[in-house]
Design a protein around this motif. Sequence first.
Motif, PDB file in Angstrom:
ATOM      1  N   ARG A 174     -16.219   2.179   3.897  1.00  0.00           N
ATOM      2  CA  ARG A 174     -14.976   2.128   4.662  1.00  0.00           C
ATOM      3  C   ARG A 174     -14.926   0.906   5.578  1.00  0.00           C
ATOM      4  O   ARG A 174     -13.860   0.341   5.807  1.00  0.00           O
ATOM      5  N   GLU A 221      -6.149   3.199   1.107  1.00  0.00           N
ATOM      6  CA  GLU A 221      -5.506   4.352   1.743  1.00  0.00           C
ATOM      7  C   GLU A 221      -3.992   4.247   1.651  1.00  0.00           C
ATOM      8  O   GLU A 221      -3.293   5.249   1.411  1.00  0.00           O
ATOM      9  N   ARG A 280      -2.844   5.283  -1.756  1.00  0.00           N
ATOM     10  CA  ARG A 280      -2.834   6.737  -1.930  1.00  0.00           C
ATOM     11  C   ARG A 280      -1.630   7.370  -1.232  1.00  0.00           C
ATOM     12  O   ARG A 280      -1.051   8.339  -1.726  1.00  0.00           O
TER      13      ARG A 280
END
Length: 584
Positions: free
Chosen positions: A381, A307, A310
Motif C-alpha cells: 500500500r 482503489e 475499484r
Amino acid sequence: MRVRFGPHPSVIASRRAMARLAAVCYLTGGLVGFLTAWLVPAWEDRAAALAVSSVALIGGVLLVLCGERLSVRGFYGLVFATLALLALQMSSQRGHAEATAAALLLPLLSMFVHAFFDRRATLLADAGIVGLIALAQFAWSALPVAIAATLVCVNGVVAAVTGWLVRAAAEADIDLLTGLPNRRGLVRALRVKLAADRDGTPLTLALLDVEQLVDSAARRGPAAADDLLRGLGQTWSAEAGPAVVARYGDTTFAVLVTGGVTATTALLERLRAAASTAGGFPVGTAGHCAGDTSALLTGRAESALSEARRTGGSSTVHYEDTAGVASQLTAALTAGEFTVVYQPIVDAAEGRVTGAEALVRWIRPGLGPVPPNDFIPDAERSGFIRVLDRWVLRTACQAAASWPRHVATKVTVNVSGQELDQPDYYDQVVAALADSGLPADRLVLEVTESTLDADSAAALDVLRRLRALGIRIAIDDFGTGYSSLSRLHRLPADILKIDRSFVAVLGPTDQEAPVIAAITALARTLGLRTVAEGVEEPHQAALLRRYGCDEIQGWLYGRPGDPELIGAALAGPRTPNHLLTGNR
C-alpha cells in the motif's frame, strides 16, 4: 573486488534479436565469400575459401532455425568462434586481397558485441578484434598498414556509436505518440524535483486512468484511440502549466504538481473539464513525504489509483500515509532489520535439494519477528514493496552465486505483478545478475497469478525478455481464484507452483487427489514443471510423487534458514538429502 568478463547482456538483448542479427551476418559473410571464391578464376586457395564460406552459410542457416535456443553465453562463445573463423581466413589468404575482405567483416562483429553485451563483457571481445588485426599485420603480413590502421579506427567508431545508441535506447524518456515524457522521463523529472525542493515545498503525484475512454474510442479503430491519447496529452500539457504531464502507461497519464492536495484537486478539475470527452475516469494521488524516494511516491499513487478503479466512475482517491508506514519501513531496511531466508526446494522423486526460495523476514529490535502477512500489505500500500523486492532480488542473487556450480541449482525470487510494469525492472534484474555473477539460468522469478495482469503488454514483454536471457518464470498460487486456461496460455511461464491450500487438505488416508492430478496433467501437456508448496507430511509428498509433481517445498524438508545450509546441502552427496529436516 573481482572484475568479471562474463557475457552480461545489454538492456536490448534478447535471444530472438541476437539470433536474427547473427544469422544475417553469417549468411551475408558466407554468401559473399562463397560467390567471390567461385567467381575469381585465379584464386589459389579456392578450396579453403569455399570451405570457410560454407561453414559460415551453414552456421547462418542453423541460427535461423534454432538460434533462439542459444543462451547469452552461447552467443558470446559464437563471437569468439567467428573471430577464429576470420583469423583462419586471413591467415590462409595472407598476401591476397581476400584477407582484406575477411578483415573488413570485423566491424560487423564489433557492432554485434556492442549491441548485445554490456561494457565489461565487450572488453575481451574488443581486445580479440584489435589483437587479430595486429596479428594479421605484424605476424602474417596479411594486411597493408593503411588497411590495418583504418580497421582499428573503424572498429573503435562502430563500437562507440553502437554503444551510444544502445544506451540512448535504454534511457529514452519521451513517449513517441504524445511527445510527453514517458514513465522513465517522469521518474527523471521527479528525481530532479526531489533534489531541488529542499525547502519543504509540497509535491503531489496524480495518476489518471483513461482506459475506458480509450476502449470507447478504439471501437472506431486503432487510429481513433491514438488520436484520443495524443489529444489528451496536448490538451492537458497546455492546461497544466508548470506541472509535469507524462504518459505513465498505455492508458494512464501522470501529473506531477508542485503543491498539496488542494492545488492538485483544482488542477484535476480543470483537466477533466478540458478533456471534453464523454465519461469520466478514476484518479489516484499521493503526496511526497520526507525521505521518500521516487519509487515510494509512485507506488503510493498506484495504490490510490487501484482503489479509485475499484470505486469506479470519476472517483479520486488520495493516499494518506498518516502512520508514516513508508518512512518506518525504509528506516528498518536501512538499519538492517530485514533479512532474507531460504526455504529448500526438493526433487520429489529423489528427495535431494535442488535450490531454494528466497523469503523476506522482518525482525524488529525488542519486538521480535513481524509476520509477513502484517508488513507485506503495508509495504504494498505504501509503495515500499518495490524497494523491498529489489533488495531481496540483489541479496538472493549474491547468496545463490556462492552455491556450488557443479550441480544444477536455482534460487526463486518473488516479484509483484505491478513491479513488472516498471520500465526499469528488466534492467534491475540484469544488473543484479551482473553484479553477483549468478548465471541467468539459475534464477527463477515467481509471479503471483492473481496480481499479474495477463493483458498487460508491458508485463508480458518484460517476462518474455527475461526468459530470453535464460531466466525461468514460475506462476505462484496456481489454481486459486483467477486461474483460467486463456490466462495461462498467454503467460510466458516455465513452472507452475501448486498452492499450499491444495496440499493441506491431503489427509493420511487419502488415496486420490483429483485437483493435484488435474494440475500436474495440465502442466505436462503445456511442457511446464510443477512445484508443490506447503508440504509438511510424508503422505502428502507420497501423493504428489504419485501424480508426477516434479518438486516440493515445505516444512517436511525444513523451515527457511540461512543460505549456507542450502549451499551445504547442494555440495553434499547426490542422494536423498534430509540435511535440513533438523530445522522443522
